[in-house]
Design a protein around this motif. Structure first.
Motif, short mmCIF file in Angstrom:
data_model
loop_
_atom_site.label_atom_id
_atom_site.label_comp_id
_atom_site.label_asym_id
_atom_site.label_seq_id
_atom_site.Cartn_x
_atom_site.Cartn_y
_atom_site.Cartn_z
N UNK A 123 -8.21 48.08 88.53
CA UNK A 123 -7.01 47.76 87.80
C UNK A 123 -7.27 46.30 87.20
N UNK A 124 -6.90 46.32 85.54
CA UNK A 124 -7.27 45.32 85.06
C UNK A 124 -6.62 43.83 85.60
N UNK A 125 -5.64 44.07 86.06
CA UNK A 125 -4.61 43.06 86.46
C UNK A 125 -5.16 42.44 87.88
N UNK A 126 -6.16 43.03 88.45
CA UNK A 126 -6.91 42.61 89.63
C UNK A 126 -7.85 41.56 89.49
N UNK A 127 -8.44 41.78 88.03
CA UNK A 127 -9.59 40.94 87.55
C UNK A 127 -10.77 40.78 88.51
N UNK A 128 -10.85 41.88 89.06
CA UNK A 128 -12.19 42.14 90.02
C UNK A 128 -13.56 41.91 89.34
N UNK A 129 -14.25 41.07 89.60
CA UNK A 129 -15.49 40.81 89.08
C UNK A 129 -16.50 42.07 89.44
N UNK A 130 -16.22 42.75 90.32
CA UNK A 130 -17.16 43.92 90.86
C UNK A 130 -16.46 45.28 90.36
N UNK A 131 -15.54 45.10 89.48
CA UNK A 131 -15.14 46.42 89.08
C UNK A 131 -16.17 47.30 88.34
N UNK A 132 -17.06 46.59 87.67
CA UNK A 132 -18.10 47.39 87.09
C UNK A 132 -19.06 48.40 88.21
N UNK A 133 -19.00 48.10 89.34
CA UNK A 133 -19.68 48.86 90.29
C UNK A 133 -18.87 50.37 90.17
N UNK A 162 -18.20 55.99 87.82
CA UNK A 162 -16.84 57.17 87.91
C UNK A 162 -16.36 57.35 86.37
N UNK A 163 -16.05 58.68 86.04
CA UNK A 163 -15.70 58.96 84.83
C UNK A 163 -14.47 58.03 84.61
N UNK A 164 -14.20 57.89 83.26
CA UNK A 164 -13.01 56.86 82.53
C UNK A 164 -12.60 55.62 83.42
N UNK A 165 -13.43 55.39 84.37
CA UNK A 165 -13.28 54.11 85.11
C UNK A 165 -13.30 52.95 84.32
N UNK A 166 -14.60 52.62 83.46
CA UNK A 166 -14.65 51.68 82.61
C UNK A 166 -13.45 51.50 81.56
N UNK A 167 -13.09 52.75 80.98
CA UNK A 167 -12.01 52.51 80.01
C UNK A 167 -10.64 52.29 80.64
N UNK A 168 -10.36 52.64 81.91
CA UNK A 168 -9.18 52.06 82.36
C UNK A 168 -9.29 50.56 82.79
N UNK A 169 -10.24 50.05 83.05
CA UNK A 169 -10.68 48.84 83.40
C UNK A 169 -10.49 47.77 82.29
N UNK A 170 -10.77 48.42 81.21
CA UNK A 170 -10.99 47.47 79.84
C UNK A 170 -9.42 48.20 79.24
N UNK A 171 -8.57 48.49 79.77
CA UNK A 171 -7.32 48.73 79.17
C UNK A 171 -7.34 49.79 77.81
N UNK A 172 -8.23 50.59 77.93
CA UNK A 172 -8.43 51.61 77.07
C UNK A 172 -8.39 53.06 77.38
N UNK A 173 -7.83 53.17 78.61
CA UNK A 173 -7.62 54.56 79.38
C UNK A 173 -6.42 54.34 80.16
N UNK A 174 -5.97 55.65 80.75
CA UNK A 174 -5.21 55.63 81.49
C UNK A 174 -5.71 56.05 83.18
N UNK A 175 -4.84 55.21 84.09
CA UNK A 175 -5.34 55.43 85.57
C UNK A 175 -5.60 56.73 85.93
N UNK A 176 -4.52 57.77 85.42
CA UNK A 176 -4.69 59.01 85.90
C UNK A 176 -6.03 59.95 85.39
N UNK A 177 -6.59 59.38 84.38
CA UNK A 177 -7.68 59.87 84.01
C UNK A 177 -8.95 59.39 84.62
N UNK A 178 -9.01 58.62 85.47
CA UNK A 178 -10.16 58.31 86.30
C UNK A 178 -10.35 59.25 87.24
#
Length: 538
Positions: free
Chosen positions: A128-138, A142-158
């Motif tokens: 979740x971009x709002x969580x600002x987790x420094x370990x989100x990149x781990x 997962x498919x579309x995870x980075x796009x969602x974290x960068x506000x460039x994708x939808x959560x349902x597409x992860x």
């Protein structure tokens, strides 16, 4: 991991260790039958946790505690190989892109059933971009995870699908040879979503703290101690022998050593240099391989540190061997590149570090010339800098030594600033520093655990540095299943990193610690984690 912070069976071997608990007295025993040892261990994990939400935390002290309170789909064994834990099976598609994972019938310590939905929600919380987790990149594998974290994708597409309460389906962006091992990392731990909904700040108090691992939290005296008890609802509770595990929260390395020698602790790490020497002489010191690098971050957004010539000059004006021999004194190896040894390269039998070699050498005349080329001959006109370091541990002495090297060899003045752990982390993350003490322990045994830290705006890139070709090389390494291409891309990226020099490697870690000798079954892995699941007191 700050670490942060290896997961395949290679040279870095997890050790099974022993430590002893001394009795405080002798009680009458009319039966003549030896009294059973109290199955209790007291260990200093370090500073007060910044957070114990496994999706948000990013430090080794926190990870040590979380490893013993939570458990993921897999868990590392004594040989550092991922074994099934909460997962009962893991099936991988022929192309390596789809993981179908069946869950055991398990519970959280409060009795709530652990379901696939708990895993999904926990992972999405980290992303979740709002969580600002420094370990989100781990989770970016997962498919579309980075796009969602960068506000460039939808959560349902992860690419995380709950097939049923006991089945997860995970789609990856590209084949990942160490993904099963990643599933054992704290960011992938499940959190009880019913508890999260009932208690927003569930992870800050023992009353609301819920976990699913070998131990559960009984009490949390902030800045003092966290007491854990054996979790009766843990699926493998019969193999957990300890009844109590206490984590002392002593930030100061000298104070923790004093407590150990006074019998108030059964074990501690983060030792001061003088104590390492003393414990080594009397045979108390224990060492384990550690996959990590001690380095200095440079804030590249500040002048004159935005000039790579200045950064290079600072790096090659040091004497790392003197630092290791006379200051750190722990058997460390001087670092002339970023990624440490003991990581396999593409060719069987080859090591990534040996293949890549060193990227720079210390050269004081060259350092002086670089500084002059940048407009500061003999350090004239160079603004004063400040080295930031965290006060838990032995970081002040090396900072003083580096301060002296730079003054003597380059003619520049440097101040020192020590901050307690949580403040230090915040100062780094907000780029409110000049130069900062840092360190990283691999989260799995692959160069990527070090290399993807420094992509543009990466969660662990706390230097402000950005390089488009570096980003492209890392992307190539992540998107291909060809090990030769992967490794070459990471070698290319490391060369860029060591040329631009947003960080100054100092040494490669060794884990120095003390543990009493009659505690058996403690696992110490190359990430610097202490796993007490199988520990016993003899």
């Amino acid at each position: 991991m700050e670490r942060n912070r290896g997961l395949t069976g290679v040279i870095a071997i997890t050790l099974i260790l022993g430590l002893a608990v001394t009795g405080c007295g002798i009680s009458p025993n009319p039966t003549g039958i030896p009294a059973a040892k109290e199955m209790k261990i007291s260990f200093n994990s370090g500073a007060e946790p910044k957070t114990l939400d496994p999706q948000i935390s990013d430090g080794v002290p926190e990870a040590i505690m979380e490893l013993n309170m939570f458990e993921g789909l897999t868990r590392l064994d004594k040989d550092n190989v991922a074994q099934l834990a909460i997962a009962s099976s893991v099936d991988v598609s022929a192309d390596g892109l789809i993981y179908t994972i069946k869950l055991k019938d398990t519970k959280f310590n409060n009795g709530d059933a652990l379901t696939a939905a708990d895993f999904k929600a926990s992972w999405l919380h980290a992303l979740d971009p709002a969580a600002a987790s420094t370990y989100a990149y781990q989770l970016f594998y997962i498919k579309n995870a980075e796009a969602y974290n960068a506000n460039n994708g939808k959560v349902e597409d992860v690419g995380i699908k709950v097939v049923d309460p006991k089945t997860l389906e995970i789609a990856l962006e590209a084949p990942c040879p160490y993904f099963k091992a990643l599933l054992a990392f704290p960011t992938y731990f499940p959190v009880d979503q019913k508890n999260v909904q009932a208690h927003k700040n569930w992870n800050t108090d023992a009353v609301t703290f819920v976990s699913n691992g070998p131990f559960m939290m009984k009490s949390w005296s902030h800045n003092d101690k966290i007491i854990l008890l054996k979790n009766p609802n843990y699926w493998d509770a019969t193999n957990v022998k300890l009844t109590e595990l206490d984590f002392n929260l002593i930030e100061d390395g000298k104070a923790s050593t004093t407590a150990f020698e006074a019998g108030q602790l059964d074990g501690t790490y983060n030792l001061m240099p003088e104590d390492i020497v003393r414990f080594k002489k009397d045979g108390t010191l224990k060492q384990a391989p550690q996959l990590g690098t001690y380095f200095y971050n440079i804030n590249t957004t500040k002048k004159p540190l935005n000039d790579p010539r200045v950064r290079q000059a600072l790096s090659i004006a040091l004497n790392r061997q003197d630092l290791v021999d006379d200051v750190f004194k722990g058997g460390e190896t001087p670092a002339f590149a970023y990624v440490p040894g003991a990581i396999p390269d593409a060719t069987p039998g080859k090591d990534f570090r040996t293949t890549g070699g060193n990227y720079f050498k210390e050269d004081i005349p060259r350092a002086k010339q670089l500084l002059a080329d940048a407009g500061f001959p003999d350090g004239k006109g160079f603004p004063p800098l400040t080295i930031l370091y965290n006060t838990n541990g032995s970081h002040q002495l090396p900072a003083q030594a580096i301060q002296d090297f730079w003054h003597k060899n380059l003619g520049i003045d440097v101040k020192l600033l020590g901050q307690e752990w949580k403040v230090y982390l915040q100062t780094q993350e907000s780029l409110q520093y000049d130069i900062s003490r840092a360190g990283w322990l691999g989260d799995y045994i692959d160069p990527m655990t070090f290399m993807d830290m420094f992509v543009t705006k990466g969660g662990q890139n706390q230097t402000g540095w950005s390089n488009a070709q570096y980003d492209a090389d890392i992307a190539t390494a992540k998107q291909t299943g060809d090990q030769t291409v992967r490794m070459q891309s990471m070698h290319d990226a490391e060369k860029i990193l060591m040329t631009d020099m947003p960080i100054i490697p100092i040494y490669y870690y060794v884990n120095n610690y003390v543990l009493k000798d009659n505690i058996k079954g403690v696992l110490v892995d190359p990430q610097g984690f202490f796993d007490f699941k199988s520990a016993t007191v003899q």
